[in-house]
Design a protein around this motif. Structure first.
Motif, mmCIF file in Angstrom:
data_model
loop_
_atom_site.group_PDB
_atom_site.id
_atom_site.type_symbol
_atom_site.label_atom_id
_atom_site.label_comp_id
_atom_site.label_asym_id
_atom_site.label_seq_id
_atom_site.Cartn_x
_atom_site.Cartn_y
_atom_site.Cartn_z
ATOM 1 N N GLN A 94 0.831 -1.207 0.000
ATOM 2 C CA GLN A 94 0.000 0.000 0.000
ATOM 3 C C GLN A 94 0.867 1.258 0.000
ATOM 4 N N SER A 95 1.966 1.225 0.763
ATOM 5 C CA SER A 95 2.875 2.373 0.804
ATOM 6 C C SER A 95 3.531 2.602 -0.553
ATOM 7 N N TYR A 96 3.986 1.516 -1.187
ATOM 8 C CA TYR A 96 4.601 1.659 -2.515
ATOM 9 C C TYR A 96 3.583 2.153 -3.540
ATOM 10 N N GLY A 147 4.096 5.463 -5.672
ATOM 11 C CA GLY A 147 4.033 5.455 -7.133
ATOM 12 C C GLY A 147 3.053 6.482 -7.684
ATOM 13 N N LYS A 148 1.971 6.718 -6.964
ATOM 14 C CA LYS A 148 0.982 7.698 -7.415
ATOM 15 C C LYS A 148 1.486 9.128 -7.254
ATOM 16 N N SER A 149 2.217 9.400 -6.163
ATOM 17 C CA SER A 149 2.630 10.786 -5.892
ATOM 18 C C SER A 149 3.958 11.158 -6.534
ATOM 19 N N LEU A 150 4.792 10.151 -6.891
ATOM 20 C CA LEU A 150 6.127 10.436 -7.397
ATOM 21 C C LEU A 150 6.143 11.278 -8.673
ATOM 22 N N ILE A 183 7.986 14.978 -8.870
ATOM 23 C CA ILE A 183 9.082 15.250 -9.803
ATOM 24 C C ILE A 183 8.733 16.438 -10.702
ATOM 25 N N LYS A 184 7.498 16.466 -11.185
ATOM 26 C CA LYS A 184 7.059 17.576 -12.040
ATOM 27 C C LYS A 184 7.130 18.909 -11.297
ATOM 28 N N GLU A 185 6.680 18.917 -10.047
ATOM 29 C CA GLU A 185 6.713 20.150 -9.254
ATOM 30 C C GLU A 185 8.150 20.598 -9.014
ATOM 31 N N PHE A 186 9.058 19.648 -8.770
ATOM 32 C CA PHE A 186 10.467 19.959 -8.551
ATOM 33 C C PHE A 186 11.081 20.613 -9.804
ATOM 34 N N ILE A 187 10.802 20.033 -10.952
ATOM 35 C CA ILE A 187 11.350 20.573 -12.202
ATOM 36 C C ILE A 187 10.762 21.951 -12.492
ATOM 37 N N ASN A 188 9.474 22.121 -12.242
ATOM 38 C CA ASN A 188 8.838 23.431 -12.461
ATOM 39 C C ASN A 188 9.461 24.507 -11.580
ATOM 40 N N ARG A 189 9.768 24.187 -10.344
ATOM 41 C CA ARG A 189 10.383 25.160 -9.445
ATOM 42 C C ARG A 189 11.751 25.592 -9.977
ATOM 43 N N ILE A 190 12.512 24.612 -10.493
ATOM 44 C CA ILE A 190 13.829 24.943 -11.047
ATOM 45 C C ILE A 190 13.678 25.818 -12.291
ATOM 46 N N ASN A 191 12.749 25.461 -13.176
ATOM 47 C CA ASN A 191 12.542 26.228 -14.408
ATOM 48 C C ASN A 191 12.091 27.662 -14.148
ATOM 49 N N HIS A 192 11.324 27.878 -13.083
ATOM 50 C CA HIS A 192 10.808 29.218 -12.768
ATOM 51 C C HIS A 192 11.638 29.921 -11.698
ATOM 52 N N ASN A 193 12.856 29.399 -11.444
ATOM 53 C CA ASN A 193 13.762 30.014 -10.464
ATOM 54 C C ASN A 193 13.117 30.157 -9.080
ATOM 55 N N LYS A 194 12.307 29.200 -8.709
ATOM 56 C CA LYS A 194 11.658 29.232 -7.400
ATOM 57 C C LYS A 194 12.257 28.211 -6.431
ATOM 58 N N PHE A 195 13.319 27.556 -6.863
ATOM 59 C CA PHE A 195 13.959 26.572 -6.002
ATOM 60 C C PHE A 195 14.962 27.297 -5.101
ATOM 61 N N LYS A 196 14.740 27.246 -3.808
ATOM 62 C CA LYS A 196 15.577 27.988 -2.865
ATOM 63 C C LYS A 196 16.134 27.057 -1.801
ATOM 64 N N ILE A 197 17.326 27.403 -1.334
ATOM 65 C CA ILE A 197 17.956 26.715 -0.218
ATOM 66 C C ILE A 197 18.202 27.741 0.872
ATOM 67 N N ASP A 198 17.637 27.523 2.038
ATOM 68 C CA ASP A 198 17.785 28.450 3.157
ATOM 69 C C ASP A 198 18.945 27.999 4.042
ATOM 70 N N LEU A 199 19.849 28.945 4.334
ATOM 71 C CA LEU A 199 20.983 28.701 5.215
ATOM 72 C C LEU A 199 20.784 29.503 6.499
ATOM 73 N N GLU A 200 21.054 28.881 7.617
ATOM 74 C CA GLU A 200 20.879 29.558 8.901
ATOM 75 C C GLU A 200 22.198 29.530 9.663
ATOM 76 N N HIS A 201 22.637 30.717 10.090
ATOM 77 C CA HIS A 201 23.864 30.831 10.883
ATOM 78 C C HIS A 201 23.496 30.758 12.359
ATOM 79 N N ARG A 202 23.760 29.644 13.002
ATOM 80 C CA ARG A 202 23.446 29.503 14.420
ATOM 81 C C ARG A 202 24.600 30.037 15.265
ATOM 82 N N GLY A 203 24.268 30.858 16.252
ATOM 83 C CA GLY A 203 25.278 31.418 17.133
ATOM 84 C C GLY A 203 25.986 32.627 16.565
ATOM 85 N N PHE A 204 25.619 33.028 15.319
ATOM 86 C CA PHE A 204 26.288 34.156 14.679
ATOM 87 C C PHE A 204 25.939 35.471 15.378
#
Length: 563
Positions: free
Chosen positions: A459-461, A465-468, A472-493
């Motif tokens: 059932q899990s697989y 399989g249904k959501s994969l 993947i499509k949403e991931f590629i769309n974010r990259i194509n529209h420059n909406k893919f972001k990585i947040d960095l946090e400076h702890r103790g800074f």
């Protein structure tokens, strides 16, 4: 500037905040308070401590002992926090764990008039209309509640557990303070975020709020009663719901003998060996059959009735185990008995608790030593509770996360095992546990269980399989529209920024003082302008201002403790 609105939006008592910091400093934790960057409150705390007696006697104590004494002086909320920490070997060291297990309440009894007013407010009727008799002297007094003996109108003997009238506001204020300090610990103390102090305080707040609701304890009591309804060796007190609520819990009064009073048990004609066996069977059924166990089984909560019947009280603290954790415990015992380190490590990998950064070679060495320590011990001498505690210490050393209920179980099992040995020197917890472990292994590999797990996996697989494709499509769309972001946090800074800001301010202050001195010296060379005692007034004024500013700067540096 201290971000007070962020760390304590709901703080009700600034005086209490000062008191908490003052007590921490008094018991030798000023260096930690200072690291939290609460400069203003450090000064207040130092003033509080300076008014008290000398702390030479405290300095002779260990840090763990001073921590326990500080919690006891801070009051009921912090005592409860210490009791929670005593179940978290992943956070505190073994010496602190031992000290926290000795935490005691030093709380005076609430006057009977206030207790009666609390009952009237909760149940809607005066005590005289509810109970035929109500004893003024409490049977027991604790940080959250006190217990009085009473008689119902129909003549039934009961005990009435009543919450302290002011405890709700005290706990709310203290937990707000804890949340603010947890924020500062995570932000300023090196490695503080690794222990998730904010998450710990949230867990504590949720736990203590549940403990304040006596109706929840009443329902838990009834669950235990239902679990052992057909067991003649166990008795659970009856809950009188017509006389109970959120702040009042009325239970059946049961007259028994404490399980630790061996002389009285023998005089009553009871069999200590049967009592030990019944107590162990009862606890192991709680753990391995019902998955709901009493997490605080000290002798005061366990009495013995005629017929060697075990009577259990106070279900305010209960632990829960799911089927997976039961299986892991059984596998751990089997690994020790079969001296199988690789199988134990595979269990940790399978459970997802062993991370890639863990040092597998050192872990395997320590687990081998751990198993060797117990392998040569005779089964009748093997202490399961101590085994679990030692295992948890290894997990903690390698930062392997484990359910908090595992430590609760380890402590409870250790206590039950100790009581069993005191009742019967030949008592063997392993033999008591064996049939439960065998049944768990049998159920684990039964065709029904395997079929159920296979269906769940498929059932899990299927869901994956249904959501994969969509993911993947949403991931590629974010990259194509420059909406893919990585947040960095400076702890103790921010702490570094604050320290640099202080240093810069001191340097600027020193430059101003230097400029005043140089300027005043130049003015003193000129015989013009208003004079005083033959010296230019403007030059004397510059020297005076520079002197005051320099003195103030020196005092600030000395108070901060950083030259």
């Amino acid at each position: 500037m201290l971000p007070f609105n962020r760390i304590n939006r709901n703080i009700r008592s600034l005086k209490r905040y000062r008191q908490v910091l003052g007590i921490l400093i008094k018991y030798g934790f000023g260096h930690i308070v200072e690291q939290l960057n609460i400069d203003y409150y450090i000064e207040l705390g130092k003033r509080i401590v300076s008014l008290g007696t000398a702390s030479r006697e405290l300095e002779r104590l260990t840090q763990a002992a001073r921590f326990r004494l500080a919690l006891e002086e801070l009051g009921p909320t912090f005592i409860k926090l210490g009791q929670l920490l005593s179940t978290r070997a992943d956070i505190v060291t073994s010496d602190v764990l031992e000290e926290l297990q000795q935490l005691q309440d030093h709380i005076p009894a609430v006057p009977t008039e206030q207790i009666m007013a609390q009952i009237h407010q909760e149940l809607g009727y005066p005590v005289e209309e509810i109970f035929e008799t109500f004893e003024d002297t409490p049977l027991a007094t604790a940080s959250i509640a006190q217990v009085h003996r009473a008689t119902l109108k129909n003549g039934e003997q009961v005990v009435c557990k009543v919450r302290r009238p002011d405890i709700q506001s005290v706990i709310e204020t203290d937990t707000d303070i804890m949340m603010g300090m947890a924020y500062l610990v995570e932000k300023h103390l090196p490695g503080g975020d690794m222990y998730d102090p904010i998450g710990l305080v949230k867990e504590f707040r949720r736990t203590i709020q549940r403990e304040l609701d006596f109706s929840r304890e009443g329902r838990t009591t009834e669950r235990f009663a239902a679990n052992f309804a057909d067991d003649e060796t166990v008795h659970i007190p009856k809950v009188f719901w017509d006389h109970s609520g959120q702040t009042v819990l009325t239970l059946e009064y049961v007259s028994g003998i404490k399980i630790s009073q061996h002389k009285e048990l023998k005089e009553a004609g009871l069999d200590l060996k049967i009592i030990a066996r019944n107590g162990a069977d009862n606890f192991l059924k709680q753990v391995f059959i019902h998955g709901l166990f009493h997490a605080d089984p000290h002798p005061g909560n366990i009495h013995v009735l005629p017929g060697n019947i075990i009577c259990i009280f106070d279900f305010g603290m209960a632990g829960r185990l799911d089927d997976e954790l039961k299986l892991h415990l059984t596998e751990l015992l089997l690994c020790v008995l079969h001296r199988d380190v690789d199988r134990l490590i595979m269990q940790l990998l399978y459970s997802g608790e062993l991370h890639d950064e863990s040092n597998l070679r050192n872990l395997k060495r320590d687990l081998t030593e751990f198993i060797d320590d117990y392998y040569d011990i005779l089964l009748q001498d093997l202490k399961i509770g101590k085994l679990l505690i030692d295992f948890v210490e290894i997990l903690t050393e390698y930062q392997i996360k484990f359910p908090s209920n595992l430590m609760l179980l380890s402590r409870a099992l250790f206590v039950m095992e100790g009581m069993g040995k005191q009742l019967d020197p030949d008592f063997n917890m392993v033999e008591q546990l064996r049939p439960f472990a065998e049944q768990i292994i049998k159920d684990r590999y039964s065709p029904t269980t395997i079929a159920k797990e296979t269906a769940q996996t498929l059932q899990s697989y299927h869901a994956l399989g249904k959501s994969l494709p969509k993911d993947i499509k949403e991931f590629i769309n974010r990259i194509n529209h420059n909406k893919f972001k990585i947040d960095l946090e400076h702890r103790g800074f921010e702490r570094l920024v604050n320290d640099l800001d202080k240093s810069t301010n001191r340097i600027s202050f020193s430059m101003v003082i230097g400029a005043l001195i140089i300027g005043s010296s130049l003015i003193m060379q000129i015989d013009k302008g208003p004079m005083l005692f033959g010296f230019p007034i403007l030059g004397l004024l510059g020297y005076t201002v520079a002197g005051f500013l320099g003195f103030g700067l020196a005092i600030a540096i000395l108070r901060s403790g950083r030259m």
